[in-house]
Structure formats: structure tokens, C-alpha cells
Design a protein around this motif. Structure first.
Motif, PDB file in Angstrom:
ATOM      1  N   ALA A 186       6.591  70.254 -72.310  1.00 45.27           N
ATOM      2  CA  ALA A 186       6.125  68.796 -72.346  1.00 45.27           C
ATOM      3  C   ALA A 186       6.153  68.440 -74.033  1.00 45.27           C
ATOM      4  CB  ALA A 186       5.009  68.522 -71.707  1.00 45.27           C
ATOM      5  N   PRO A 187       6.610  67.484 -74.526  1.00 44.84           N
ATOM      6  CA  PRO A 187       6.564  67.122 -75.802  1.00 44.84           C
ATOM      7  C   PRO A 187       4.964  66.978 -76.392  1.00 44.84           C
ATOM      8  CG  PRO A 187       8.038  65.201 -74.562  1.00 44.84           C
ATOM      9  CD  PRO A 187       7.400  66.461 -73.714  1.00 44.84           C
ATOM     10  N   ALA A 188       4.658  67.544 -77.362  1.00 44.98           N
ATOM     11  CA  ALA A 188       3.451  67.778 -77.804  1.00 44.98           C
ATOM     12  C   ALA A 188       2.929  66.403 -78.438  1.00 44.98           C
ATOM     13  CB  ALA A 188       3.292  68.619 -78.987  1.00 44.98           C
ATOM     14  N   ALA A 189       3.869  65.320 -78.837  1.00 45.13           N
ATOM     15  CA  ALA A 189       3.365  63.996 -79.421  1.00 45.13           C
ATOM     16  C   ALA A 189       2.894  63.176 -78.383  1.00 45.13           C
ATOM     17  CB  ALA A 189       4.629  63.319 -79.811  1.00 45.13           C
ATOM     18  N   GLU A 190       3.194  63.234 -77.122  1.00 46.65           N
ATOM     19  CA  GLU A 190       2.637  62.375 -76.157  1.00 46.65           C
ATOM     20  C   GLU A 190       1.257  62.867 -75.701  1.00 46.65           C
ATOM     21  OE1 GLU A 190       5.374  62.033 -72.543  1.00 46.65           O
ATOM     22  OE2 GLU A 190       6.925  61.644 -73.878  1.00 46.65           O
ATOM     23  N   TRP A 191       0.965  63.947 -75.687  1.00 45.88           N
ATOM     24  CA  TRP A 191      -0.349  64.644 -75.240  1.00 45.88           C
ATOM     25  C   TRP A 191      -1.272  64.821 -76.231  1.00 45.88           C
ATOM     26  CZ3 TRP A 191      -0.683  63.442 -70.319  1.00 45.88           C
ATOM     27  CH2 TRP A 191       0.085  63.442 -69.434  1.00 45.88           C
ATOM     28  N   ALA A 192      -0.960  64.199 -77.669  1.00 43.51           N
ATOM     29  CA  ALA A 192      -1.957  64.565 -78.758  1.00 43.51           C
ATOM     30  C   ALA A 192      -3.337  63.897 -78.510  1.00 43.51           C
ATOM     31  CB  ALA A 192      -1.210  64.086 -79.930  1.00 43.51           C
ATOM     32  N   MET A 193      -4.263  64.855 -78.678  1.00 37.46           N
ATOM     33  CA  MET A 193      -5.758  64.472 -78.833  1.00 37.46           C
ATOM     34  C   MET A 193      -6.338  64.620 -80.032  1.00 37.46           C
ATOM     35  SD  MET A 193      -7.359  65.130 -74.948  1.00 37.46           S
ATOM     36  CE  MET A 193      -6.831  67.000 -74.630  1.00 37.46           C
ATOM     37  N   PRO A 194      -7.238  63.761 -80.348  1.00 42.03           N
ATOM     38  CA  PRO A 194      -7.991  63.850 -81.715  1.00 42.03           C
ATOM     39  C   PRO A 194      -8.635  65.585 -81.572  1.00 42.03           C
ATOM     40  CG  PRO A 194      -8.650  62.035 -80.477  1.00 42.03           C
ATOM     41  CD  PRO A 194      -7.673  62.752 -79.701  1.00 42.03           C
ATOM     42  N   GLY A 195      -9.131  65.916 -82.718  1.00 37.29           N
ATOM     43  CA  GLY A 195      -9.399  67.256 -82.882  1.00 37.29           C
ATOM     44  C   GLY A 195     -11.008  67.413 -82.262  1.00 37.29           C
ATOM     45  N   TRP A 196     -11.836  66.466 -82.650  1.00 37.19           N
ATOM     46  CA  TRP A 196     -12.947  66.642 -82.184  1.00 37.19           C
ATOM     47  C   TRP A 196     -13.256  66.364 -80.433  1.00 37.19           C
ATOM     48  CZ3 TRP A 196     -14.889  62.478 -79.133  1.00 37.19           C
ATOM     49  CH2 TRP A 196     -14.295  61.247 -79.363  1.00 37.19           C
ATOM     50  N   LEU A 197     -12.140  65.889 -79.718  1.00 39.30           N
ATOM     51  CA  LEU A 197     -12.067  65.828 -78.418  1.00 39.30           C
ATOM     52  C   LEU A 197     -11.648  67.248 -77.885  1.00 39.30           C
ATOM     53  CD1 LEU A 197     -12.608  63.735 -76.268  1.00 39.30           C
ATOM     54  CD2 LEU A 197     -10.278  62.964 -76.304  1.00 39.30           C
ATOM     55  N   LEU A 198     -10.673  67.988 -78.522  1.00 40.87           N
ATOM     56  CA  LEU A 198     -10.247  69.248 -78.058  1.00 40.87           C
ATOM     57  C   LEU A 198     -11.516  70.146 -78.167  1.00 40.87           C
ATOM     58  CD1 LEU A 198      -6.478  69.318 -79.415  1.00 40.87           C
ATOM     59  CD2 LEU A 198      -7.340  69.102 -77.115  1.00 40.87           C
ATOM     60  N   ALA A 199     -12.470  70.017 -79.248  1.00 36.04           N
ATOM     61  CA  ALA A 199     -13.410  70.922 -79.582  1.00 36.04           C
ATOM     62  C   ALA A 199     -14.287  70.691 -78.090  1.00 36.04           C
ATOM     63  CB  ALA A 199     -14.265  70.571 -80.543  1.00 36.04           C
ATOM     64  N   LEU A 200     -14.481  69.600 -77.474  1.00 35.02           N
ATOM     65  CA  LEU A 200     -15.416  69.432 -76.252  1.00 35.02           C
ATOM     66  C   LEU A 200     -15.085  70.145 -75.029  1.00 35.02           C
ATOM     67  CD1 LEU A 200     -16.130  65.687 -76.664  1.00 35.02           C
ATOM     68  CD2 LEU A 200     -17.765  67.557 -77.412  1.00 35.02           C
ATOM     69  N   SER A 201     -15.856  70.930 -74.268  1.00 35.96           N
ATOM     70  CA  SER A 201     -15.261  71.499 -73.055  1.00 35.96           C
ATOM     71  C   SER A 201     -14.769  70.404 -72.130  1.00 35.96           C
ATOM     72  CB  SER A 201     -16.482  72.247 -72.595  1.00 35.96           C
ATOM     73  OG  SER A 201     -17.473  71.347 -71.921  1.00 35.96           O
ATOM     74  N   ARG A 202     -14.055  70.789 -71.017  1.00 39.40           N
ATOM     75  CA  ARG A 202     -13.599  69.923 -69.999  1.00 39.40           C
ATOM     76  C   ARG A 202     -14.720  69.183 -69.247  1.00 39.40           C
ATOM     77  NH1 ARG A 202      -8.324  71.382 -66.889  1.00 39.40           N
ATOM     78  NH2 ARG A 202      -6.999  71.973 -68.887  1.00 39.40           N
ATOM     79  N   PRO A 203     -15.784  69.786 -68.893  1.00 40.75           N
ATOM     80  CA  PRO A 203     -16.954  68.944 -68.234  1.00 40.75           C
ATOM     81  C   PRO A 203     -17.223  67.746 -69.089  1.00 40.75           C
ATOM     82  CG  PRO A 203     -17.242  71.294 -67.724  1.00 40.75           C
ATOM     83  CD  PRO A 203     -15.972  71.092 -68.867  1.00 40.75           C
ATOM     84  N   MET A 204     -17.413  68.271 -70.622  1.00 42.15           N
ATOM     85  CA  MET A 204     -17.895  67.363 -71.392  1.00 42.15           C
ATOM     86  C   MET A 204     -17.080  66.264 -71.584  1.00 42.15           C
ATOM     87  SD  MET A 204     -20.982  66.958 -72.915  1.00 42.15           S
ATOM     88  CE  MET A 204     -22.009  67.318 -74.157  1.00 42.15           C
ATOM     89  N   ARG A 205     -15.757  66.451 -71.811  1.00 41.69           N
ATOM     90  CA  ARG A 205     -14.676  65.471 -71.897  1.00 41.69           C
ATOM     91  C   ARG A 205     -14.902  64.370 -70.511  1.00 41.69           C
ATOM     92  NH1 ARG A 205      -9.176  68.748 -73.588  1.00 41.69           N
ATOM     93  NH2 ARG A 205     -10.807  70.325 -72.437  1.00 41.69           N
ATOM     94  N   THR A 206     -14.950  64.936 -69.324  1.00 43.71           N
ATOM     95  CA  THR A 206     -15.220  64.426 -68.174  1.00 43.71           C
ATOM     96  C   THR A 206     -16.216  63.440 -68.157  1.00 43.71           C
ATOM     97  OG1 THR A 206     -14.045  66.181 -66.939  1.00 43.71           O
ATOM     98  CG2 THR A 206     -15.131  64.428 -65.538  1.00 43.71           C
ATOM     99  N   ALA A 207     -17.455  63.839 -68.649  1.00 44.35           N
ATOM    100  CA  ALA A 207     -18.643  63.071 -68.616  1.00 44.35           C
ATOM    101  C   ALA A 207     -18.568  61.980 -69.716  1.00 44.35           C
ATOM    102  CB  ALA A 207     -20.011  63.968 -69.170  1.00 44.35           C
ATOM    103  N   LEU A 208     -17.576  62.225 -71.075  1.00 42.11           N
ATOM    104  CA  LEU A 208     -17.492  61.167 -71.789  1.00 42.11           C
ATOM    105  C   LEU A 208     -16.563  60.122 -71.292  1.00 42.11           C
ATOM    106  CD1 LEU A 208     -17.861  60.280 -74.892  1.00 42.11           C
ATOM    107  CD2 LEU A 208     -15.907  61.538 -75.457  1.00 42.11           C
ATOM    108  N   ALA A 209     -15.583  60.558 -70.671  1.00 41.39           N
ATOM    109  CA  ALA A 209     -14.560  59.314 -70.025  1.00 41.39           C
ATOM    110  C   ALA A 209     -15.368  58.787 -69.078  1.00 41.39           C
ATOM    111  CB  ALA A 209     -13.581  60.250 -69.675  1.00 41.39           C
ATOM    112  N   SER A 210     -16.318  59.203 -68.192  1.00 39.69           N
ATOM    113  CA  SER A 210     -17.149  58.527 -67.282  1.00 39.69           C
ATOM    114  C   SER A 210     -17.906  57.512 -67.684  1.00 39.69           C
ATOM    115  CB  SER A 210     -17.659  59.524 -66.336  1.00 39.69           C
ATOM    116  OG  SER A 210     -16.786  60.444 -65.651  1.00 39.69           O
ATOM    117  N   ALA A 211     -18.850  57.959 -68.926  1.00 44.03           N
ATOM    118  CA  ALA A 211     -19.648  56.984 -69.904  1.00 44.03           C
ATOM    119  C   ALA A 211     -18.785  55.880 -70.483  1.00 44.03           C
ATOM    120  CB  ALA A 211     -20.538  57.840 -70.691  1.00 44.03           C
ATOM    121  N   VAL A 212     -17.714  56.140 -70.918  1.00 40.50           N
ATOM    122  CA  VAL A 212     -16.879  55.108 -71.644  1.00 40.50           C
ATOM    123  C   VAL A 212     -16.659  54.298 -70.469  1.00 40.50           C
ATOM    124  CG1 VAL A 212     -14.889  54.583 -72.840  1.00 40.50           C
ATOM    125  CG2 VAL A 212     -16.226  56.417 -73.353  1.00 40.50           C
TER     126      VAL A 212
END
Length: 157
Positions: free
Chosen positions: A39-65
Motif C-alpha cells: 500500500a502507498p505510504a503517503a495515504e496512511w501517513a500518521m503523525p509521529g506522536w500518534l504512532l508512539a501511542l499504543s493501539r488501545p490508547m489510539r482507540t481511546a483517543l479517537a473515541s474521546a474526540v
């Protein structure tokens, strides 16, 4: 007319199909993965600080937003709508009381909608009782006579 198909009427192959080459199924997953395009990397690029979070933390952040956005839109819509709508039933009743009676009767007679018993049941209990005095002028004896004239067939048994 078609003749019925019978499997026994058709000759079978005398020898089975040729067996696959040696190691075919062991090499198959590797060959499939080589053909798949990454898959092209440009479409799925995420900010570095978001990649540093674990998957459960990213899910919780998305739910809170998502929840925060919903709550904000709900409260903002309540503030925008409320000044334009009547605050209480009393102001709605006052606005209805300002409509002339003749206009109200003409509206009810001209529309295809009929007033039904459930519509009348929704009226508040504090309705003006003097409205009926203008058109109900029957004594209790007259009402009793009319009720006595009604048929007494027990249709609902």
C-alpha cells in the motif's frame, strides 16, 4: 424433448489429474506475497506522536474526540435553536388564543384533516371551559332524553 442427463452414461477419465510439483504448496504463500503490491505510504501517513501511542490508547483517543465533537455539536445546536422556539406551553397557548375564532373554524372546515378523539384527548386539562357554553345549551333533562333514545344493543359482547 431433451434426454435426461445420467452420469453413468458418460465415461470417466481413466487417470486422475497430474499431481502438483514437489514443494508447490510450501512455496505458494511466498509467491503470492511477492506479487502483492504494498500500500502507498503517503495515504496512511500518521503523525509521529500518534504512532508512539499504543493501539488501545489510539482507540481511546479517537473515541474521546468523537464523543467530544458530538457533545459540542449538541450543546451548540441547543443554544442556537432555543431563542427561536417558544420557551413554555403558556406562550404557545397565548399565541393560539390570539387567533380569531372565525379563522380557526374556517381552517378546520376547509382542511381535509378531521379532529379525532385522540386529538381532543391531548388538550391540556386547564382548557377554557367557557368555550363550550356558546354552543352547548342543553339542560340535563334534554341530555337524559337523548341518551334514553339511543339503542341499547349489546354489540360489544
Amino acid at each position: 424433448m431433451k434426454t435426461p442427463f445420467r452420469l453413468d452414461d458418460h465415461p470417466r477419465r481413466t487417470s486422475p489429474l497430474a499431481p502438483p510439483p514437489d514443494g508447490y504448496f510450501e512455496r505458494l504463500p511466498h509467491r503470492v506475497l511477492e506479487r502483492v503490491q504494498p500500500a502507498p505510504a503517503a495515504e496512511w501517513a500518521m503523525p509521529g506522536w500518534l504512532l508512539a501511542l499504543s493501539r488501545p490508547m489510539r482507540t481511546a483517543l479517537a473515541s474521546a474526540v468523537l464523543l467530544g465533537g458530538f457533545a459540542t455539536s449538541f450543546f451548540l445546536s441547543q443554544q442556537v435553536v432555543s431563542p427561536h422556539q417558544p420557551a413554555t406551553e403558556a406562550t404557545a397557548a397565548m399565541a393560539l388564543a390570539n387567533v380569531p375564532r372565525t379563522e380557526m373554524v374556517q381552517y378546520l372546515l376547509a382542511s381535509d384533516q378531521r379532529v379525532t378523539l385522540p386529538d381532543l384527548a391531548e388538550l391540556p386539562g386547564t382548557a377554557d371551559q367557557t368555550v363550550t357554553d356558546s354552543f352547548l345549551q342543553a339542560s340535563s333533562a334534554e341530555v337524559q332524553d337523548i341518551l334514553d333514545e339511543q339503542p341499547t344493543d349489546d354489540l360489544y359482547l
